[in-house]
Design a protein around this motif. Sequence first.
Motif, PDB file in Angstrom:
ATOM      1  N   ARG A  15      10.319 -36.206 -16.193  1.00  0.00           N
ATOM      2  CA  ARG A  15      10.536 -35.595 -17.511  1.00  0.00           C
ATOM      3  C   ARG A  15       9.449 -34.578 -17.813  1.00  0.00           C
ATOM      4  NH1 ARG A  15      11.483 -39.309 -22.726  1.00  0.00           N
ATOM      5  NH2 ARG A  15      12.688 -40.456 -21.195  1.00  0.00           N
ATOM      6  N   MET A  16       9.868 -33.327 -17.999  1.00  0.00           N
ATOM      7  CA  MET A  16       8.890 -32.271 -18.282  1.00  0.00           C
ATOM      8  C   MET A  16       9.493 -31.267 -19.261  1.00  0.00           C
ATOM      9  SD  MET A  16       6.649 -31.226 -14.984  1.00  0.00           S
ATOM     10  CE  MET A  16       7.848 -31.344 -13.707  1.00  0.00           C
ATOM     11  N   PRO A  17       8.651 -30.459 -19.913  1.00  0.00           N
ATOM     12  CA  PRO A  17       9.184 -29.396 -20.763  1.00  0.00           C
ATOM     13  C   PRO A  17       9.926 -28.375 -19.904  1.00  0.00           C
ATOM     14  CG  PRO A  17       6.810 -29.717 -21.075  1.00  0.00           C
ATOM     15  CD  PRO A  17       7.195 -30.467 -19.868  1.00  0.00           C
ATOM     16  N   PRO A  18      10.700 -27.452 -20.444  1.00  0.00           N
ATOM     17  CA  PRO A  18      10.885 -27.240 -21.887  1.00  0.00           C
ATOM     18  C   PRO A  18      11.893 -28.199 -22.539  1.00  0.00           C
ATOM     19  CG  PRO A  18      12.020 -25.569 -20.596  1.00  0.00           C
ATOM     20  CD  PRO A  18      11.270 -26.397 -19.630  1.00  0.00           C
ATOM     21  N   THR A  19      12.804 -28.782 -21.803  1.00  0.00           N
ATOM     22  CA  THR A  19      13.819 -29.605 -22.487  1.00  0.00           C
ATOM     23  C   THR A  19      13.397 -31.056 -22.611  1.00  0.00           C
ATOM     24  OG1 THR A  19      14.912 -30.027 -20.398  1.00  0.00           O
ATOM     25  CG2 THR A  19      15.724 -28.168 -21.678  1.00  0.00           C
ATOM     26  N   ASN A  20      12.362 -31.466 -21.866  1.00  0.00           N
ATOM     27  CA  ASN A  20      11.959 -32.864 -21.851  1.00  0.00           C
ATOM     28  C   ASN A  20      13.096 -33.792 -21.465  1.00  0.00           C
ATOM     29  OD1 ASN A  20       9.150 -33.221 -22.377  1.00  0.00           O
ATOM     30  ND2 ASN A  20       9.534 -32.261 -24.351  1.00  0.00           N
ATOM     31  N   THR A  21      13.921 -33.344 -20.519  1.00  0.00           N
ATOM     32  CA  THR A  21      14.944 -34.246 -19.989  1.00  0.00           C
ATOM     33  C   THR A  21      14.581 -34.537 -18.535  1.00  0.00           C
ATOM     34  OG1 THR A  21      16.372 -32.380 -19.495  1.00  0.00           O
ATOM     35  CG2 THR A  21      16.705 -33.471 -21.595  1.00  0.00           C
ATOM     36  N   ASP A  22      15.390 -34.048 -17.577  1.00  0.00           N
ATOM     37  CA  ASP A  22      15.086 -34.373 -16.185  1.00  0.00           C
ATOM     38  C   ASP A  22      14.644 -33.130 -15.408  1.00  0.00           C
ATOM     39  OD1 ASP A  22      17.455 -33.079 -16.249  1.00  0.00           O
ATOM     40  OD2 ASP A  22      18.497 -34.419 -14.875  1.00  0.00           O
ATOM     41  N   GLU A  23      13.914 -32.241 -16.101  1.00  0.00           N
ATOM     42  CA  GLU A  23      13.449 -30.982 -15.505  1.00  0.00           C
ATOM     43  C   GLU A  23      12.849 -31.133 -14.117  1.00  0.00           C
ATOM     44  OE1 GLU A  23      14.231 -28.354 -18.646  1.00  0.00           O
ATOM     45  OE2 GLU A  23      13.170 -27.833 -16.825  1.00  0.00           O
ATOM     46  N   GLY A  24      11.959 -32.126 -13.984  1.00  0.00           N
ATOM     47  CA  GLY A  24      11.223 -32.304 -12.732  1.00  0.00           C
ATOM     48  C   GLY A  24      12.168 -32.627 -11.584  1.00  0.00           C
ATOM     49  N   LEU A  25      13.103 -33.535 -11.857  1.00  0.00           N
ATOM     50  CA  LEU A  25      14.067 -33.927 -10.830  1.00  0.00           C
ATOM     51  C   LEU A  25      14.930 -32.731 -10.429  1.00  0.00           C
ATOM     52  CD1 LEU A  25      15.166 -36.397  -9.308  1.00  0.00           C
ATOM     53  CD2 LEU A  25      16.801 -36.691 -11.151  1.00  0.00           C
ATOM     54  N   VAL A  26      15.360 -31.976 -11.443  1.00  0.00           N
ATOM     55  CA  VAL A  26      16.183 -30.789 -11.180  1.00  0.00           C
ATOM     56  C   VAL A  26      15.410 -29.802 -10.311  1.00  0.00           C
ATOM     57  CG1 VAL A  26      17.249 -28.771 -12.254  1.00  0.00           C
ATOM     58  CG2 VAL A  26      17.558 -31.030 -13.282  1.00  0.00           C
ATOM     59  N   ALA A  27      14.132 -29.581 -10.649  1.00  0.00           N
ATOM     60  CA  ALA A  27      13.299 -28.651  -9.876  1.00  0.00           C
ATOM     61  C   ALA A  27      13.163 -29.134  -8.435  1.00  0.00           C
ATOM     62  CB  ALA A  27      11.934 -28.517 -10.535  1.00  0.00           C
ATOM     63  N   ALA A  28      12.963 -30.445  -8.267  1.00  0.00           N
ATOM     64  CA  ALA A  28      12.793 -30.999  -6.921  1.00  0.00           C
ATOM     65  C   ALA A  28      14.059 -30.787  -6.092  1.00  0.00           C
ATOM     66  CB  ALA A  28      12.461 -32.484  -7.009  1.00  0.00           C
ATOM     67  N   LEU A  29      15.219 -31.082  -6.706  1.00  0.00           N
ATOM     68  CA  LEU A  29      16.483 -30.938  -5.971  1.00  0.00           C
ATOM     69  C   LEU A  29      16.745 -29.473  -5.630  1.00  0.00           C
ATOM     70  CD1 LEU A  29      18.693 -33.487  -7.944  1.00  0.00           C
ATOM     71  CD2 LEU A  29      17.752 -33.742  -5.649  1.00  0.00           C
ATOM     72  N   LEU A  66       7.501 -39.150  -9.229  1.00  0.00           N
ATOM     73  CA  LEU A  66       6.823 -40.228  -9.944  1.00  0.00           C
ATOM     74  C   LEU A  66       7.426 -40.319 -11.334  1.00  0.00           C
ATOM     75  CD1 LEU A  66       2.971 -39.985  -9.357  1.00  0.00           C
ATOM     76  CD2 LEU A  66       4.587 -41.652  -8.467  1.00  0.00           C
ATOM     77  N   SER A  67       7.743 -41.530 -11.775  1.00  0.00           N
ATOM     78  CA  SER A  67       8.379 -41.624 -13.082  1.00  0.00           C
ATOM     79  C   SER A  67       7.946 -42.904 -13.785  1.00  0.00           C
ATOM     80  CB  SER A  67       9.900 -41.597 -12.912  1.00  0.00           C
ATOM     81  OG  SER A  67      10.516 -41.807 -14.151  1.00  0.00           O
ATOM     82  N   GLN A  68       8.163 -42.929 -15.098  1.00  0.00           N
ATOM     83  CA  GLN A  68       7.862 -44.146 -15.864  1.00  0.00           C
ATOM     84  C   GLN A  68       8.951 -45.190 -15.663  1.00  0.00           C
ATOM     85  OE1 GLN A  68       5.197 -44.912 -17.172  1.00  0.00           O
ATOM     86  NE2 GLN A  68       4.209 -43.278 -18.319  1.00  0.00           N
ATOM     87  N   HIS A  69      10.086 -44.780 -15.118  1.00  0.00           N
ATOM     88  CA  HIS A  69      11.173 -45.747 -14.886  1.00  0.00           C
ATOM     89  C   HIS A  69      11.907 -45.307 -13.638  1.00  0.00           C
ATOM     90  CE1 HIS A  69      14.505 -43.069 -16.297  1.00  0.00           C
ATOM     91  NE2 HIS A  69      13.447 -42.435 -16.758  1.00  0.00           N
ATOM     92  N   VAL A  70      12.471 -46.237 -12.910  1.00  0.00           N
ATOM     93  CA  VAL A  70      13.214 -45.862 -11.702  1.00  0.00           C
ATOM     94  C   VAL A  70      14.686 -46.227 -11.876  1.00  0.00           C
ATOM     95  CG1 VAL A  70      11.349 -45.910 -10.045  1.00  0.00           C
ATOM     96  CG2 VAL A  70      12.490 -48.030 -10.654  1.00  0.00           C
ATOM     97  N   GLU A  71      15.544 -45.338 -11.419  1.00  0.00           N
ATOM     98  CA  GLU A  71      16.989 -45.518 -11.566  1.00  0.00           C
ATOM     99  C   GLU A  71      17.656 -45.333 -10.209  1.00  0.00           C
ATOM    100  OE1 GLU A  71      18.387 -46.283 -14.405  1.00  0.00           O
ATOM    101  OE2 GLU A  71      16.633 -45.941 -15.698  1.00  0.00           O
ATOM    102  N   GLN A  72      18.611 -46.205  -9.916  1.00  0.00           N
ATOM    103  CA  GLN A  72      19.403 -46.039  -8.704  1.00  0.00           C
ATOM    104  C   GLN A  72      20.072 -44.675  -8.682  1.00  0.00           C
ATOM    105  OE1 GLN A  72      22.141 -48.981  -7.246  1.00  0.00           O
ATOM    106  NE2 GLN A  72      21.531 -50.287  -8.939  1.00  0.00           N
ATOM    107  N   LEU A  73      20.539 -44.265  -9.895  1.00  0.00           N
ATOM    108  CA  LEU A  73      21.272 -43.002 -10.001  1.00  0.00           C
ATOM    109  C   LEU A  73      20.458 -41.846  -9.429  1.00  0.00           C
ATOM    110  CD1 LEU A  73      23.911 -41.854 -11.413  1.00  0.00           C
ATOM    111  CD2 LEU A  73      22.393 -41.225 -13.286  1.00  0.00           C
ATOM    112  N   TYR A  74      19.181 -41.761  -9.840  1.00  0.00           N
ATOM    113  CA  TYR A  74      18.335 -40.672  -9.374  1.00  0.00           C
ATOM    114  C   TYR A  74      18.029 -40.836  -7.885  1.00  0.00           C
ATOM    115  CZ  TYR A  74      17.379 -39.851 -14.370  1.00  0.00           C
ATOM    116  OH  TYR A  74      17.474 -39.603 -15.704  1.00  0.00           O
ATOM    117  N   ALA A  75      17.796 -42.102  -7.477  1.00  0.00           N
ATOM    118  CA  ALA A  75      17.473 -42.356  -6.072  1.00  0.00           C
ATOM    119  C   ALA A  75      18.598 -41.853  -5.180  1.00  0.00           C
ATOM    120  CB  ALA A  75      17.244 -43.845  -5.854  1.00  0.00           C
ATOM    121  N   ARG A  76      19.842 -42.139  -5.586  1.00  0.00           N
ATOM    122  CA  ARG A  76      20.986 -41.699  -4.786  1.00  0.00           C
ATOM    123  C   ARG A  76      21.052 -40.173  -4.712  1.00  0.00           C
ATOM    124  NH1 ARG A  76      25.296 -45.606  -4.150  1.00  0.00           N
ATOM    125  NH2 ARG A  76      24.472 -47.632  -4.748  1.00  0.00           N
ATOM    126  N   GLU A  77      20.761 -39.521  -5.851  1.00  0.00           N
ATOM    127  CA  GLU A  77      20.797 -38.057  -5.845  1.00  0.00           C
ATOM    128  C   GLU A  77      19.740 -37.481  -4.906  1.00  0.00           C
ATOM    129  OE1 GLU A  77      22.417 -37.628 -10.432  1.00  0.00           O
ATOM    130  OE2 GLU A  77      20.412 -36.928  -9.933  1.00  0.00           O
TER     131      GLU A  77
END
Lengths: 214, 414
Positions: A54-68, A82-93
């Motif tokens: 989670r990063m600005p500007p939207t504070n949603t999943d910016e970091g993950l989007v950038a990585a992908l 690195l995240s405060q919570h881990v989700e299968q959904l993100y892991a699969r992506e």
Amino acid sequence: MRIVVAEDLYLLRDGLVRLLETFGHEVVATAATGPETLRAILDHRPDVAIIDVRMPPTNTDEGLVAALEARREVPGLPVLILSQHVEQLYARELIADQAGGVGYLLKDSVFEADQFLDALERVAAGGTALDPVVVTKLLARPTSAPHLARLTERERSVLALMAEGLSNAAIAKRLFLSEGAISKYTTSTFDKLGIHSDDSANRRVLAVLTYLKD
Amino acid sequence: MGVARGFARAVVLLALVAVVPVVSIVPPLVGQLTGSPWSLTNVWTWIGWLLLFSAAALGLARPIGTLVRRLARRWSGLRIEDGYRQPGPEPVQLATGYWWNGHSYERTRRDAEMDQQWRRRIGDPALWRDVRWILVGAITLGPVCAVPPAALAGAVVAFTRRSPFAIVIGVVLLAIAAAASPYAWRLLGPLAGRWLRLPDGAAAAERVRELELQRADLTRAQAAEIRRIERDLHDGAQARLVAVGLSLVTAEHLMDADPERAKALLREARKGTSESLTELRELVRGVHPPVLVERGLVDAIRALALDSPLDVSVVSDLDQRLEAPIEAAVYFSVAELLANAAKHAAVGKAQVSFHRSDGTLEVVVEDNGPGAAVLVPGGGLDGIGRRLNAFDGTLTLDSPPGGPTRARMEIPCA
């Protein structure tokens, strides 16, 4: 290693940089937003990038989007999320592109500095490092595919540790078995999943992916 | 079919609107025909008729009004609230010795009760709406609905005359009856909607009452939630961090004298931090799941589905994020429904579907369980309904014995 650190909270970013430099790594760039992260990775081509979800500007999943996005531009570019919570959904992506070089860990994993740096190096070398919680959940999914159902209990637990990114030696230590026994289990697992590849690191990644693709 | 049904409906409606005028016109007619002094030319006959009509209208207004509303609902799909006053509270005697019936002070209990009865029966504006309908119905719906039966009756009479001209007339009348039947009763919807509908003020008052209840519900639920969070933080993470601080302080003092114990304390502090983080993570997930913030409703449900022991599939045609409060309400509702489903060992599969059209979000959760789920007041499903009510949403449950169980949630969203 040359590392990019992307984290919007100053305290955490600073702490991470200090930790990495203490262990002799070079932080070539830091980023605090999604677009900055993408630019830093593509400009510096680090050995591995550590990215917060989670990063600005939207504070949603910016970091993950950038990585992908970065991995679409440069396939297999190693990233450790690195995240405060881990989700299968993100892991699969993250592992869906089957290119390896992916890590997905809770932020508290840095408390175990040695294990964390091990994981970082594995990812940089093209392996995987998934949080045990995610792996447990991933493998707990009811599977219907016949070739997966053929795995024995022992083979499954070896597969789970493989998914976390452990080497045969580390798995052997964790399960109190000999390294030879583990390598037998991994070979039989690869056979049952129909994986015939020469590159051993890639084989391990493929095994996990095959299991998840059900 | 349409003709026969329309004819029957016209006859029923005609009977309903004609009953009061007919009942009150019979005695004067009888008087006229029997040659008594109560003939149609006598002024007193008309005064008597007016009294009779008023009595019949007052007495029959409520049952007729109720029937018309029911027919309008069944035939025209028009839902009209009756808005009758509800029975008041039991009168209570006050310290002054007077009786309070919820509306006025009376000297005796009997007076208080009579006043209540009066307010409820005669003083009720809903009753006067029904009386007004008796008059309006008789002069609007009455003549229109009389067309089919009257034309049919005329045709029957014409056919008995056996002259060619009468036969032609009969055929024409028959055609009129057949042509008018499917349409005459349809006047019921617009007329009942216009004349029996609650006035805007009453509907608004009803809505205010509803909202007051919802607000009370919401503030209570919110306060309980905040208390829970406070307790969790106080007994959990806060306490642990104090312990971490203590370990660090002690370690600092022991650093030179006993480095081994200092190291052990530092490890303990690190463990404490990890545990606080785990607790905080769980707490945050209960307050507002992070995926909901990062990805929105549908992906949050997908993440939830992956963690569920059931084989849950998620389908959606939503193309944009919803308002955050709605997302949260729907998320927790779906989470609860899936948790309910997972409690039944017989359930193996579930499907969650999101569909949005015409400013309404429709979410359906379906499982292949044993069914026979019921909405118990105060139970979990009821809680979901109340949570959605705050957004003018509804929960409907369809769970026949043997399954499947289907919970449909509908929430208006612009």
